[in-house]
Design an enzyme around this catalytic site. Structure first.
Site, PDB file in Angstrom:
ATOM      1  N   GLY A   9       0.835  -1.206   0.000  1.00 56.76           N
ATOM      2  CA  GLY A   9       0.000   0.000   0.000  1.00 56.76           C
ATOM      3  C   GLY A   9       0.865   1.249   0.000  1.00 56.76           C
ATOM      4  O   GLY A   9       0.494   2.307   0.511  1.00 56.76           O
ATOM      5  N   VAL A  58      -2.279  -7.290  -3.766  1.00 56.69           N
ATOM      6  CA  VAL A  58      -1.887  -8.028  -2.550  1.00 56.69           C
ATOM      7  C   VAL A  58      -2.874  -9.136  -2.177  1.00 56.69           C
ATOM      8  O   VAL A  58      -2.606  -9.914  -1.271  1.00 56.69           O
ATOM      9  CB  VAL A  58      -1.684  -7.078  -1.340  1.00 56.69           C
ATOM     10  CG1 VAL A  58      -0.556  -6.103  -1.603  1.00 56.69           C
ATOM     11  CG2 VAL A  58      -2.983  -6.351  -0.979  1.00 56.69           C
ATOM     12  N   SER A 139      -7.642  -0.501  12.585  1.00 55.63           N
ATOM     13  CA  SER A 139      -8.332   0.793  12.523  1.00 55.63           C
ATOM     14  C   SER A 139      -9.193   0.920  13.776  1.00 55.63           C
ATOM     15  O   SER A 139      -9.626  -0.098  14.343  1.00 55.63           O
ATOM     16  CB  SER A 139      -9.249   0.838  11.289  1.00 55.63           C
ATOM     17  OG  SER A 139     -10.191   1.893  11.408  1.00 55.63           O
ATOM     18  N   TYR A 158     -15.349  -3.884   6.680  1.00 56.48           N
ATOM     19  CA  TYR A 158     -14.072  -3.251   7.054  1.00 56.48           C
ATOM     20  C   TYR A 158     -13.827  -3.403   8.556  1.00 56.48           C
ATOM     21  O   TYR A 158     -12.723  -3.775   8.987  1.00 56.48           O
ATOM     22  CB  TYR A 158     -14.134  -1.781   6.660  1.00 56.48           C
ATOM     23  CG  TYR A 158     -12.879  -0.978   6.911  1.00 56.48           C
ATOM     24  CD1 TYR A 158     -11.764  -1.099   6.087  1.00 56.48           C
ATOM     25  CD2 TYR A 158     -12.824  -0.055   7.955  1.00 56.48           C
ATOM     26  CE1 TYR A 158     -10.618  -0.336   6.304  1.00 56.48           C
ATOM     27  CE2 TYR A 158     -11.683   0.713   8.182  1.00 56.48           C
ATOM     28  CZ  TYR A 158     -10.583   0.572   7.355  1.00 56.48           C
ATOM     29  OH  TYR A 158      -9.450   1.323   7.573  1.00 56.48           O
ATOM     30  N   THR A 160     -14.986  -5.636  10.510  1.00 53.45           N
ATOM     31  CA  THR A 160     -14.725  -7.063  10.764  1.00 53.45           C
ATOM     32  C   THR A 160     -13.268  -7.400  10.443  1.00 53.45           C
ATOM     33  O   THR A 160     -12.570  -8.052  11.224  1.00 53.45           O
ATOM     34  CB  THR A 160     -15.659  -7.923   9.892  1.00 53.45           C
ATOM     35  OG1 THR A 160     -17.004  -7.522  10.130  1.00 53.45           O
ATOM     36  CG2 THR A 160     -15.505  -9.403  10.185  1.00 53.45           C
ATOM     37  N   ALA A 161     -12.820  -6.941   9.285  1.00 52.84           N
ATOM     38  CA  ALA A 161     -11.450  -7.242   8.846  1.00 52.84           C
ATOM     39  C   ALA A 161     -10.428  -6.597   9.781  1.00 52.84           C
ATOM     40  O   ALA A 161      -9.418  -7.222  10.142  1.00 52.84           O
ATOM     41  CB  ALA A 161     -11.244  -6.728   7.420  1.00 52.84           C
TER      42      ALA A 161
END
Ligand code: NAD
Length: 256
Positions: A9, A58, A139, A158, A160-161
């Site tokens: 990233g 990725v 995050s 998001y 959850t990840a």
């Protein structure tokens, strides 16, 4: 000690700031991003012989392997991995009904599976040399956010990840602690990079009252900068931080 890092990233807001820090700290660096044009720009702006780049998605295991092989070809070893690539996917969603399986799987793959794949590819070399530094990106969304979605498109997926990445970090740190490898994750709050960067663009497009609502929870009254995050990464990958592992470090100005 010679140091070599992979940064994923790397063409994004936080990736660019991290690159500057690592260059100043004397690292050899392989920048990985799927955005070829942006990556070229970053490399051109850096102009350091020790900075190389590799275009890769990725979420694709073959391309991850290609990136790690490239780093090994360039530097002979990788002792530092910074898994910055991530995000909420391309589609703004309001509730659970809006999230189709394709978007769900994409967000999990982009944030979690990519971190797993890169970590799995570099861990054996780090173990062999008895030294490694891995930094992942969670995050504050891992703990949920009230109100309508703001700068994060697929918010439920998001969140959850990003929560999964805290679990991954905790377990992996314990698994590799005996090998001299530290594994930590950064838990950024709202981070506004330079004008034109992705999250900054979304924030700037919000009406004033929405922007004010987003900043309400920040005691300092401001969002973080990419440099705020890069400073934390630079410390966690330093040799001096060898006894700090398994940590989920908020960089959020006391928001949480
Ligand atoms: N900016 C914030 O407010 C904030 C807050 C919390 C967490 N984070 C996390 O920090 C990290 C970086 O955020 P940022 O603000 O720099 O985001 P950004 O969008 O500016 O940068 C992300 C980079 O990842 C790249 N990327 C996206 N999908 C990819 C893929 N499949 N393969 C390879 N590269 C891919 C993009 O091209 C981009 O250069 C992300 O993991 C994000 O979830 C950011």
């Amino acid at each position: 000690m010679e140091r070599s890092a992979i940064v994923t990233g790397a063409a994004g807001a936080i990736g660019r700031a991290t690159l500057q820090k690592l260059v100043a700290s004397g690292f050899n660096i392989l920048l990985v991003d799927r955005d070829e044009e942006a990556l070229k720009e970053v490399v051109a702006a850096t102009a350091k012989a020790a900075v190389h780049s590799f275009v890769a998605d990725v979420t694709n295991p073959h391309e991850v392997k290609g990136a790690v092989d490239k780093a090994l070809t360039c530097f002979g070893m990788v002792d530092t991995l910074i898994n910055i690539a991530g995000g909420g996917g391309p589609k703004r969603t309001l509730g659970i009904e809006d999230i189709d399986l394709e978007l769900w799987n994409h967000v999990i793959a982009l944030n979690v599976t990519s971190t797993f794949l890169f970590s799995q590819a570099v861990a054996p070399g780090m173990r062999e040399r008895g030294f490694g530094r891995i930094v992942n990106f969670s995050s504050i969304l891992a703990f949920g956010e009230k109100g309508p979605p703001t700068t994060v498109p697929g918010r439920l997926a998001y969140a959850t990840a990003k929560a999964a990445l805290i679990g991954f970090t905790s377990q992996f740190a314990k698994d590799v602690g005996k090998d001299g490898i530290t594994v930590n994750c950064i838990v950024p709050g709202l981070i506004l990079g330079q004008p034109g960067t992705r999250v900054r663009g979304r924030f700037d497009a919000l009406p004033d009252h929405e922007q004010a609502r987003m900043l309400e929870g920040y005691p300092s009254g401001r969002a973080g900068t990419s440099d705020d995050v890069a400073a934390a990464v630079d410390f966690l990958v330093s040799e001096a931080a060898g006894y700090i592992s398994g940590v989920a470090l908020p960089v959020d100005g006391a928001y949480l």
